[in-house]
Structures are given as structure tokens and as C-alpha cells.
Design a protein around this motif. Structure first.
Motif, PDB file in Angstrom:
ATOM      1  N   ALA A 129       1.702   6.676  -6.865  1.00  0.00           N
ATOM      2  CA  ALA A 129       0.653   7.601  -7.311  1.00  0.00           C
ATOM      3  C   ALA A 129       1.097   9.045  -7.102  1.00  0.00           C
ATOM      4  CB  ALA A 129      -0.643   7.326  -6.558  1.00  0.00           C
ATOM      5  N   GLU A 130       1.743   9.345  -5.958  1.00  0.00           N
ATOM      6  CA  GLU A 130       2.249  10.694  -5.710  1.00  0.00           C
ATOM      7  C   GLU A 130       3.279  11.105  -6.756  1.00  0.00           C
ATOM      8  OE1 GLU A 130       3.845  10.774  -1.771  1.00  0.00           O
ATOM      9  OE2 GLU A 130       1.912  10.375  -0.824  1.00  0.00           O
ATOM     10  N   LEU A 131       4.197  10.194  -7.056  1.00  0.00           N
ATOM     11  CA  LEU A 131       5.248  10.500  -8.029  1.00  0.00           C
ATOM     12  C   LEU A 131       4.673  10.701  -9.436  1.00  0.00           C
ATOM     13  CD1 LEU A 131       8.036   8.076  -6.789  1.00  0.00           C
ATOM     14  CD2 LEU A 131       7.978  10.566  -6.568  1.00  0.00           C
ATOM     15  N   LYS A 132       3.689   9.870  -9.806  1.00  0.00           N
ATOM     16  CA  LYS A 132       3.048  10.042 -11.115  1.00  0.00           C
ATOM     17  C   LYS A 132       2.354  11.399 -11.203  1.00  0.00           C
ATOM     18  CE  LYS A 132       2.276   5.264 -12.456  1.00  0.00           C
ATOM     19  NZ  LYS A 132       1.286   4.217 -12.743  1.00  0.00           N
ATOM     20  N   LEU A 133       1.708  11.809 -10.115  1.00  0.00           N
ATOM     21  CA  LEU A 133       1.045  13.107 -10.091  1.00  0.00           C
ATOM     22  C   LEU A 133       2.071  14.233 -10.244  1.00  0.00           C
ATOM     23  CD1 LEU A 133      -1.564  14.714  -9.744  1.00  0.00           C
ATOM     24  CD2 LEU A 133      -1.173  14.641  -7.269  1.00  0.00           C
ATOM     25  N   GLU A 134       3.192  14.138  -9.527  1.00  0.00           N
ATOM     26  CA  GLU A 134       4.244  15.145  -9.647  1.00  0.00           C
ATOM     27  C   GLU A 134       4.786  15.217 -11.074  1.00  0.00           C
ATOM     28  OE1 GLU A 134       7.376  14.909  -6.732  1.00  0.00           O
ATOM     29  OE2 GLU A 134       5.941  14.534  -5.123  1.00  0.00           O
ATOM     30  N   ARG A 186       0.833  -1.202   0.000  1.00  0.00           N
ATOM     31  CA  ARG A 186       0.000   0.000   0.000  1.00  0.00           C
ATOM     32  C   ARG A 186       0.876   1.263   0.000  1.00  0.00           C
ATOM     33  NH1 ARG A 186      -2.171  -0.093   4.833  1.00  0.00           N
ATOM     34  NH2 ARG A 186      -2.954  -2.172   4.434  1.00  0.00           N
ATOM     35  N   GLU A 187       1.917   1.285   0.824  1.00  0.00           N
ATOM     36  CA  GLU A 187       2.830   2.423   0.870  1.00  0.00           C
ATOM     37  C   GLU A 187       3.456   2.686  -0.501  1.00  0.00           C
ATOM     38  OE1 GLU A 187       5.867   2.428   3.932  1.00  0.00           O
ATOM     39  OE2 GLU A 187       4.483   1.470   5.332  1.00  0.00           O
ATOM     40  N   PHE A 188       3.903   1.613  -1.138  1.00  0.00           N
ATOM     41  CA  PHE A 188       4.549   1.760  -2.447  1.00  0.00           C
ATOM     42  C   PHE A 188       3.563   2.241  -3.514  1.00  0.00           C
ATOM     43  CE2 PHE A 188       7.853  -1.562  -1.042  1.00  0.00           C
ATOM     44  CZ  PHE A 188       8.735  -0.575  -0.635  1.00  0.00           C
ATOM     45  N   ARG A 189       2.318   1.729  -3.468  1.00  0.00           N
ATOM     46  CA  ARG A 189       1.302   2.190  -4.427  1.00  0.00           C
ATOM     47  C   ARG A 189       0.991   3.671  -4.216  1.00  0.00           C
ATOM     48  NH1 ARG A 189      -1.469  -2.680  -3.361  1.00  0.00           N
ATOM     49  NH2 ARG A 189      -2.794  -1.528  -1.925  1.00  0.00           N
TER      50      ARG A 189
END
Length: 101
Positions: free
Chosen positions: A22-27, A15-18
Motif C-alpha cells: 500500500a505504501e509503494l502504491k501510494l508513492e 500484514r507487513e507485505f500488504r
């Protein structure tokens, strides 16, 4: 670290990695969008600078002179032309250049 990973730990880390993914993809999306916007603005500015002269000459005379700055430019241009013409006309005949005759 050679211990066996239980299912709770695995689920938690997964869950942490997902979430981090998602945060990195948004950035990345935000940075990419910003880059594209900057590129679009640069292209528009370049196109505007290339067509500015043609737009000026094609523009309506009233629109040009309604701007006080443009009106001042026009008056200065006329004054310079008339002053130059008057100076040429007032020179004695012997001092006129061959192109003035």
C-alpha cells in the motif's frame, strides 16, 4: 529456513507485505500525479508561447498601454521611427539613397 511457518508468523508477514504494498502504491500514485502535473504545465506554457503574439495583436489598446512597461515600449518605438524619418529628411539631396527619393 526449512522450518514450518506457523499461522501467527504467516499472518504477521502477510500484514507487513500488504502495508508495504500500500505504501509503494501510494508513492507511485504521488510520483505519477507529479509527472502529469509537470506535463500539463509544460503543455500550457508551450500553448501560451505559441499564442502570445496573436493575443498581443488582438488585445485592447488601452490594456496594452495601461502597463507602464508596454507604454515605454510604445514610446520608444515611436521615437525611433520619428528619429529615423527625421534623419532621412535632413540628409542633403545628393546623399539620399535611391529608395529615399
Amino acid at each position: 529456513m526449512l522450518e514450518e511457518i506457523d499461522s501467527d508468523t504467516f499472518a504477521s508477514k502477510s500484514r507487513e507485505f500488504r502495508d508495504r504494498e500500500a505504501e509503494l502504491k501510494l508513492e507511485i500514485d504521488v510520483a505519477d500525479r507529479g509527472r502529469h502535473e509537470i506535463i500539463d504545465i509544460a503543455v500550457k506554457a508551450f500553448e501560451l508561447s505559441q499564442s502570445r503574439r496573436e493575443k498581443w495583436f488582438d488585445a485592447d489598446y488601452a490594456a496594452k498601454t495601461s502597463n507602464p512597461r508596454n507604454r515605454l515600449f510604445e514610446l520608444l518605438s515611436r521615437w525611433r521611427k520619428s528619429r529615423h524619418h527625421n534623419e532621412k529628411a535632413l540628409r542633403p539631396v545628393g546623399q539620399r539613397a535611391s529608395s529615399d527619393r
